[in-house]
Design a protein around this motif. Structure first.
Motif, PDB file in Angstrom:
ATOM      1  N   THR A 123       3.967  -7.696   0.628  1.00 55.07           N
ATOM      2  CA  THR A 123       3.846  -7.440  -0.804  1.00 55.07           C
ATOM      3  C   THR A 123       5.116  -7.927  -1.502  1.00 55.07           C
ATOM      4  N   VAL A 124       5.007  -8.181  -2.787  1.00 56.00           N
ATOM      5  CA  VAL A 124       6.149  -8.658  -3.572  1.00 56.00           C
ATOM      6  C   VAL A 124       7.284  -7.635  -3.505  1.00 56.00           C
ATOM      7  N   GLY A 128       5.125  -1.758  -3.644  1.00 50.60           N
ATOM      8  CA  GLY A 128       4.019  -1.838  -4.587  1.00 50.60           C
ATOM      9  C   GLY A 128       2.760  -2.432  -4.004  1.00 50.60           C
ATOM     10  N   THR A 129       1.940  -3.000  -4.898  1.00 51.74           N
ATOM     11  CA  THR A 129       0.608  -3.477  -4.509  1.00 51.74           C
ATOM     12  C   THR A 129       0.383  -4.960  -4.756  1.00 51.74           C
ATOM     13  N   ASN A 147       6.630  -6.410   5.962  1.00 56.53           N
ATOM     14  CA  ASN A 147       7.471  -5.641   5.046  1.00 56.53           C
ATOM     15  C   ASN A 147       8.462  -4.815   5.845  1.00 56.53           C
ATOM     16  N   ASP A 148       8.911  -5.325   6.971  1.00 54.86           N
ATOM     17  CA  ASP A 148       9.648  -4.469   7.898  1.00 54.86           C
ATOM     18  C   ASP A 148      10.777  -3.722   7.204  1.00 54.86           C
ATOM     19  N   VAL A 152       3.381  -0.363   4.227  1.00 55.70           N
ATOM     20  CA  VAL A 152       2.488  -0.597   3.089  1.00 55.70           C
ATOM     21  C   VAL A 152       1.743   0.705   2.834  1.00 55.70           C
ATOM     22  N   GLN A 153       1.978   1.310   1.678  1.00 56.99           N
ATOM     23  CA  GLN A 153       1.525   2.676   1.438  1.00 56.99           C
ATOM     24  C   GLN A 153       0.049   2.772   1.069  1.00 56.99           C
ATOM     25  N   GLU A 154      -0.464   1.821   0.306  1.00 57.55           N
ATOM     26  CA  GLU A 154      -1.846   1.890  -0.167  1.00 57.55           C
ATOM     27  C   GLU A 154      -2.789   1.179   0.798  1.00 57.55           C
ATOM     28  N   ALA A 155      -3.814   1.876   1.248  1.00 63.72           N
ATOM     29  CA  ALA A 155      -4.777   1.283   2.176  1.00 63.72           C
ATOM     30  C   ALA A 155      -5.463   0.062   1.566  1.00 63.72           C
ATOM     31  N   GLN A 156      -5.794   0.125   0.286  1.00 65.71           N
ATOM     32  CA  GLN A 156      -6.446  -1.008  -0.371  1.00 65.71           C
ATOM     33  C   GLN A 156      -5.530  -2.225  -0.395  1.00 65.71           C
ATOM     34  N   THR A 157      -4.254  -2.013  -0.598  1.00 68.05           N
ATOM     35  CA  THR A 157      -3.305  -3.126  -0.572  1.00 68.05           C
ATOM     36  C   THR A 157      -3.280  -3.777   0.800  1.00 68.05           C
TER      37      THR A 157
END
Length: 424
Positions: A123-124, A128-129, A147-148, A152-157
């Motif tokens: 992710t950027v 975020g998403t 993103n080590d 990534v927090q959002e499953a959809q992302t």
């Protein structure tokens, strides 16, 4: 100029045989006995391995070069016998664009002493998403996505990222961490957290996100790689996923194999890493996972910091431990010499297995026509790990002072010597 490495114990993929290697124009041109060349390297009684492959390092370049840079990090890799590494994108700025990626790749090529493969972010800005343009990143030299340091927090992302990664034939290498469960912890949940009165990290912060991502990987078909697995549950989840045909690979670090939280002798920042050192039960599960093939490879997660960064005990110190210069010798000493691993097993987890998992055609093996990326190790003599010998800027490791076998004698990339131990 042709070079011959004479009388070495050659690791040839599945066995070790005594022989010579002839190197011409940077590639291996002959494997045999009684080979001759103008320049000779005597490897009698020494192990000659393909250059080790480490799919997880942090070079802090650009933006954090007080901790490390491409030159010092790659020199440290060479000193540890590594000739191919995967560099994480948690730098400043994060290489979100083709332009930034191109700059990093150019810097890696111009200043790196070993082959450096560059990760791009999932992710950027690794948060975020918003997803960067994976296609343009790949065109600019990105070989995989991570993103080590952050999950990534959002499953959809993650679902969308996996779809885009699959479309672009890119690996997703995930630092599995649910921040709400991690909850600003600093040490593994257990007796040491209680003893030092520190905020604990539950294993669920790792395992719940792995479970989520394995289902997403099954749906998308992406190659999902899990960075630094650290718990017994994580290993079991991967084992089940592989049985179900999900395209998953994973790595384990030397420090999670060598240490458990019960080995933490004091509230010192040198023992603080993410994921944290886990229980003895988790440690044994990681060893078993390697031996039964659930875990594919060993990767150092080389994470250099300044001395100031590591002050203040667990509560204040930065997460991270160096690993490039100590990995092989520590693992050889503590696992091969006691007979827990065979030498060929250890070498495969550090050469052929990571190269195969990431489809690296020119790394991890000694073969005719392959680049002469090689490492020579001394397995016979015991030496002490000394801080003054480190080539990394980072000195943040609890292994300093250990007595080990298997120190690197010489490392070669494309036939050129990039590290040679003093006195050799």
């Amino acid at each position: 100029m042709a070079t011959v490495i004479k009388n070495g114990q050659l690791f040839l993929g599945d066995q070790i045989e005594r022989g010579d290697l002839l190197i011409e124009n940077g590639v291996i041109s002959a494997i045999g006995t009684n080979l001759q060349a103008d320049h000779e390297i005597n490897a009698s009684a020494k192990l000659v391995s393909p250059g080790l492959v480490d799919m997880h390092v942090h070079y802090r370049d650009p933006g954090q070069t007080a901790k490390e840079n491409v030159q010092t990090g790659s020199l440290a890799a060479a000193r540890g016998g590594f000739t191919t590494v995967g560099a994480m994108p948690n730098v400043v700025p994060v290489p979100n664009t083709a332009e930034l990626m191109s700059k990093m790749v150019k810097n890696n090529q111009e200043n790196g002493q070993v082959n450096i493969l560059q990760y791009g972010p999932i992710t950027v800005d690794e948060q975020g998403t918003e997803l960067p343009d994976y296609h343009s990143l790949k065109q600019a030299g990105c070989f995989a996505l991570s993103n080590d340091g952050k999950g990534v927090q959002e499953a959809q992302t993650m679902y969308l990222a996996m779809q885009k990664a699959q479309e672009n034939d890119l690996v997703i290498a995930e630092h599995a961490q649910d921040d709400s469960l991690f909850n600003f912890g600093v040490i593994n949940e257990g007796t040491k957290a209680d003893e030092f009165e520190l905020r604990p990290v539950t294993e669920l912060a790792e395992t719940t996100q792995i479970a989520r991502d394995l289902l997403l990987a099954q749906k998308t078909g992406v190659h999902y790689h899990i960075c630094h697995v650290s718990t017994a549950t994580s290993v079991e989840l991967v084992r089940i996923a592989k049985q179900k045909g999900i395209h998953v690979t994973c790595e384990v670090t030397p420090h999670h194999l060598l240490l458990a939280d019960q080995d933490i002798i004091a509230n010192q920042g040198q023992y603080k890493m993410n994921p944290p050192l886990r229980s003895k039960t988790d440690q044994q599960a990681l060893i078993t996972g390697l031996l039964d093939g659930t875990i594919d490879m060993i990767a150092t997660d080389h994470a250099p910091h300044t001395a100031k960064d590591k002050q203040g005990g667990f509560a204040k110190a930065a997460f991270g431990i160096t690993g490039s210069e100590t990995a092989f010798s520590e693992l050889y000493t503590h696992f091969v010499k006691p007979g827990i691993f065979t030498l060929t097993q250890l070498l495969s987890w550090l050469t052929t297995k990571p190269a195969a998992a990431f489809n690296l055609q020119h790394a991890g093996k000694i073969a005719l026509g392959q680049p002469a990326d090689l490492a020579i190790f001394d397995l016979a003599h015991e030496e002490q790990i000394k801080e003054q010998d480190y080539l990394s800027k980072g000195k943040n490791t609890p292994f300093t002072g250990d007595s080990v076998y298997g120190q690197t004698e010489l490392t070669m990339v494309a036939g050129e010597i990039v590290f040679q131990k003093k006195g050799n």
